[in-house]
Write a protein that holds these residues in place. Structure first.
Motif, mmCIF file in Angstrom:
data_model
loop_
_atom_site.group_PDB
_atom_site.id
_atom_site.type_symbol
_atom_site.label_atom_id
_atom_site.label_comp_id
_atom_site.label_asym_id
_atom_site.label_seq_id
_atom_site.Cartn_x
_atom_site.Cartn_y
_atom_site.Cartn_z
ATOM 1 N N VAL A 1 0.710 -1.242 0.081
ATOM 2 C CA VAL A 1 -0.204 0.093 -0.051
ATOM 3 C C VAL A 1 0.884 1.436 -0.148
ATOM 4 C CG1 VAL A 1 -1.920 1.246 1.208
ATOM 5 C CG2 VAL A 1 -1.683 -1.424 1.346
ATOM 6 N N SER A 2 0.825 2.188 -0.867
ATOM 7 C CA SER A 2 1.577 3.203 -1.094
ATOM 8 C C SER A 2 1.950 4.286 -0.351
ATOM 9 C CB SER A 2 1.163 3.888 -2.542
ATOM 10 O OG SER A 2 -0.045 4.834 -2.422
ATOM 11 N N ASP A 3 1.088 4.300 0.597
ATOM 12 C CA ASP A 3 1.265 5.577 1.821
ATOM 13 C C ASP A 3 1.789 4.785 2.900
ATOM 14 O OD1 ASP A 3 -1.112 4.365 2.621
ATOM 15 O OD2 ASP A 3 -1.986 6.233 3.257
ATOM 16 N N ASN A 4 2.048 3.557 3.010
ATOM 17 C CA ASN A 4 2.682 3.024 4.068
ATOM 18 C C ASN A 4 4.131 3.148 4.120
ATOM 19 O OD1 ASN A 4 3.736 0.700 6.034
ATOM 20 N ND2 ASN A 4 1.457 0.239 6.122
ATOM 21 N N LYS A 5 4.651 3.550 5.362
ATOM 22 C CA LYS A 5 6.090 3.706 5.365
ATOM 23 C C LYS A 5 7.274 2.809 4.967
ATOM 24 C CE LYS A 5 6.437 2.665 10.405
ATOM 25 N NZ LYS A 5 6.777 2.793 11.780
ATOM 26 N N VAL A 6 6.540 1.347 5.034
ATOM 27 C CA VAL A 6 7.163 0.343 4.210
ATOM 28 C C VAL A 6 6.972 -0.086 3.051
ATOM 29 C CG1 VAL A 6 7.592 -0.842 6.822
ATOM 30 C CG2 VAL A 6 5.797 -1.461 5.368
ATOM 31 N N TYR A 7 6.408 0.620 2.277
ATOM 32 C CA TYR A 7 5.939 0.438 0.801
ATOM 33 C C TYR A 7 7.001 0.054 0.261
ATOM 34 C CZ TYR A 7 4.292 1.398 -3.775
ATOM 35 O OH TYR A 7 4.057 1.336 -5.036
ATOM 36 N N ASP A 8 7.022 -1.001 -0.646
ATOM 37 C CA ASP A 8 8.020 -1.353 -1.683
ATOM 38 C C ASP A 8 7.494 -1.219 -2.993
ATOM 39 O OD1 ASP A 8 9.575 -3.636 -3.111
ATOM 40 O OD2 ASP A 8 10.976 -3.007 -1.682
ATOM 41 N N GLU A 9 8.004 -0.442 -3.732
ATOM 42 C CA GLU A 9 7.515 -0.367 -5.340
ATOM 43 C C GLU A 9 7.513 -1.842 -6.024
ATOM 44 O OE1 GLU A 9 7.433 2.446 -9.172
ATOM 45 O OE2 GLU A 9 8.893 2.730 -7.660
ATOM 46 N N ARG A 10 8.739 -2.423 -5.898
ATOM 47 C CA ARG A 10 8.968 -3.649 -6.748
ATOM 48 C C ARG A 10 7.854 -4.693 -6.261
ATOM 49 N NH1 ARG A 10 14.981 -6.818 -7.504
ATOM 50 N NH2 ARG A 10 14.140 -8.322 -8.733
ATOM 51 N N GLY A 11 7.827 -4.778 -4.637
ATOM 52 C CA GLY A 11 7.143 -5.799 -4.257
ATOM 53 C C GLY A 11 5.670 -5.670 -4.503
ATOM 54 N N ALA A 12 5.204 -4.317 -4.594
ATOM 55 C CA ALA A 12 4.123 -3.859 -4.817
ATOM 56 C C ALA A 12 3.571 -4.271 -6.227
ATOM 57 C CB ALA A 12 3.561 -2.476 -4.750
ATOM 58 N N TRP B 1 0.699 -6.857 -7.414
ATOM 59 C CA TRP B 1 -0.469 -6.557 -8.709
ATOM 60 C C TRP B 1 -0.353 -7.554 -9.886
ATOM 61 C CZ3 TRP B 1 -4.550 -3.865 -8.153
ATOM 62 C CH2 TRP B 1 -4.637 -2.756 -7.540
ATOM 63 N N LYS B 2 0.698 -8.329 -9.951
ATOM 64 C CA LYS B 2 0.655 -9.167 -11.134
ATOM 65 C C LYS B 2 0.030 -10.534 -10.466
ATOM 66 C CE LYS B 2 3.976 -11.856 -13.813
ATOM 67 N NZ LYS B 2 5.710 -12.407 -14.217
ATOM 68 N N ARG B 3 0.384 -10.878 -9.384
ATOM 69 C CA ARG B 3 -0.374 -12.099 -8.664
ATOM 70 C C ARG B 3 -1.785 -12.012 -8.622
ATOM 71 N NH1 ARG B 3 4.416 -12.924 -9.494
ATOM 72 N NH2 ARG B 3 5.804 -14.346 -8.069
ATOM 73 N N LEU B 4 -2.173 -10.752 -8.284
ATOM 74 C CA LEU B 4 -3.733 -10.377 -7.882
ATOM 75 C C LEU B 4 -4.481 -10.393 -9.213
ATOM 76 C CD1 LEU B 4 -6.067 -9.671 -6.071
ATOM 77 C CD2 LEU B 4 -5.341 -7.150 -6.281
#
Length: 245
Positions: free
Chosen positions: A218-229, A233-236
Motif C-alpha cells: 500500500v503506497s502510503d505505508n512507510k514500508v511500501y516497496d514499489e517492486r514488491g507492490a 499486482w501481477k499475482r492479484l
C-alpha cells in the motif's frame, strides 16, 4: 474512472466507494470487494480500487470501521507509533469482529449486484482486511470465486473466529501473500493455514514475499516497496483474470 461515494445499509450505515470504468458494465460483469487495511479508506486505497476498475471490474471499497462514525482516516506512517492513535486503533481493530464483517459482506455483495456486477466476485484484503477476505469467501462460497490476502494478519490464530477454521466451505481459489517476517502471521500460522486449505482441498497458493515488511503493498505505508507492490499486482490480476472472467 468514476467513483461514487455511497452509503450501504447493513448493521448500520457504512460509507463506501464504488469504482467503475465509466463504461456500462458488461453482461455478468465481475466485481471486487476491497477490504481495507487498518487505517481506513483513503486516497492510497482509492488508487488501488481505481486500478482494479481500470481492468474492467466493478469495485467496492467499504469502510469496515463505520460503527465509529467520523474517525479519520489514520496516517499509515505514524498511527501505530504514536499515542493516542495506537491505542484507539488497536481497540477499533479488536472490536470490529470477523462476524461483523461476515454479516456486512452480504450487504456489500448486494451493493455490487445492484451496480451491475452480476457475475463472479473476487475479494482482496490488506492487513486486517486479509482475514476478512478469506472469511467472506467461506461465508458466501456460491458468489465469491477468488480471495486474496496481502500481508494479512491472524489468518490462523487460536481464536474461535480464526479464518482457517472455516475454509472448508470455500469453493473458489485462495491466494495469500505474506510479508517476509510478520509477527501477525508467523510461520506456525502459515503452516496451520496451509494444512487447513489442503485438507479442505482448496485450490490455493501461500507465497512468502522475502524482504517485504507488513504493509509493503500500500503506497502510503512507510514500508511500501514499489517492486514488491508490482509483484503483488501481477499475482492479484492474474488470479482475478483466471477466476472472474
Amino acid at each position: 474512472m468514476v467513483k461514487q461515494d455511497i452509503a450501504i445499509r447493513t448493521q448500520g450505515t457504512a460509507k463506501a466507494g464504488l469504482f467503475q470504468s465509466g463504461r456500462p458494465p458488461a453482461s455478468e460483469a465481475p466485481g471486487v470487494i476491497l477490504y481495507m487495511d487498518a487505517f481506513g479508506p483513503r486516497p492510497a486505497l482509492d488508487a488501488m480500487a481505481e486500478r482494479l476498475a481500470g481492468e474492467g471490474y466493478v469495485v467496492l471499497l467499504p469502510d469496515l470501521f463505520y460503527r465509529y462514525g467520523d474517525y479519520g482516516p489514520f496516517d499509515a506512517r505514524t498511527a501505530f507509533s504514536e499515542e493516542p492513535t495506537r491505542t484507539r486503533l488497536r481497540a477499533m481493530i479488536g472490536d470490529t469482529t470477523q462476524d461483523m464483517t461476515r454479516r456486512d459482506s452480504a450487504a456489500f455483495l448486494e451493493t455490487l449486484t445492484r451496480a451491475g456486477a452480476t457475475g463472479r466476485i473476487g475479494v482482496v484484503g490488506y492487513c486486517m482486511g486479509g482475514s476478512r477476505a478469506i472469511t467472506a469467501a467461506a461465508a458466501y462460497p456460491e458468489r465469491i470465486a477468488a480471495a486474496a490476502s496481502f500481508h494479512g494478519g491472524r489468518l490462523a490464530n487460536d481464536a474461535p473466529d480464526s479464518p482457517h477454521l472455516h475454509v472448508a466451505t470455500i469453493k473458489g481459489r485462495v491466494y495469500v501473500g505474506s510479508a517476509g517476517v510478520d509477527e501477525s502471521f508467523p510461520p506456525e500460522q502459515s503452516a496451520r493455514l496451509a494444512e487447513a486449505l489442503r485438507r479442505a482441498e482448496i485450490d490455493h497458493v501461500i507465497e512468502n514475499y522475502v524482504g517485504m515488511a507488513h504493509g509493503w503493498a500500500v503506497s502510503d505505508n512507510k514500508v511500501y516497496d514499489e517492486r514488491g507492490a508490482e509483484r503483488h499486482w501481477k499475482r492479484l490480476l492474474t488470479l482475478f483474470d483466471e477466476t472472474l472472467r
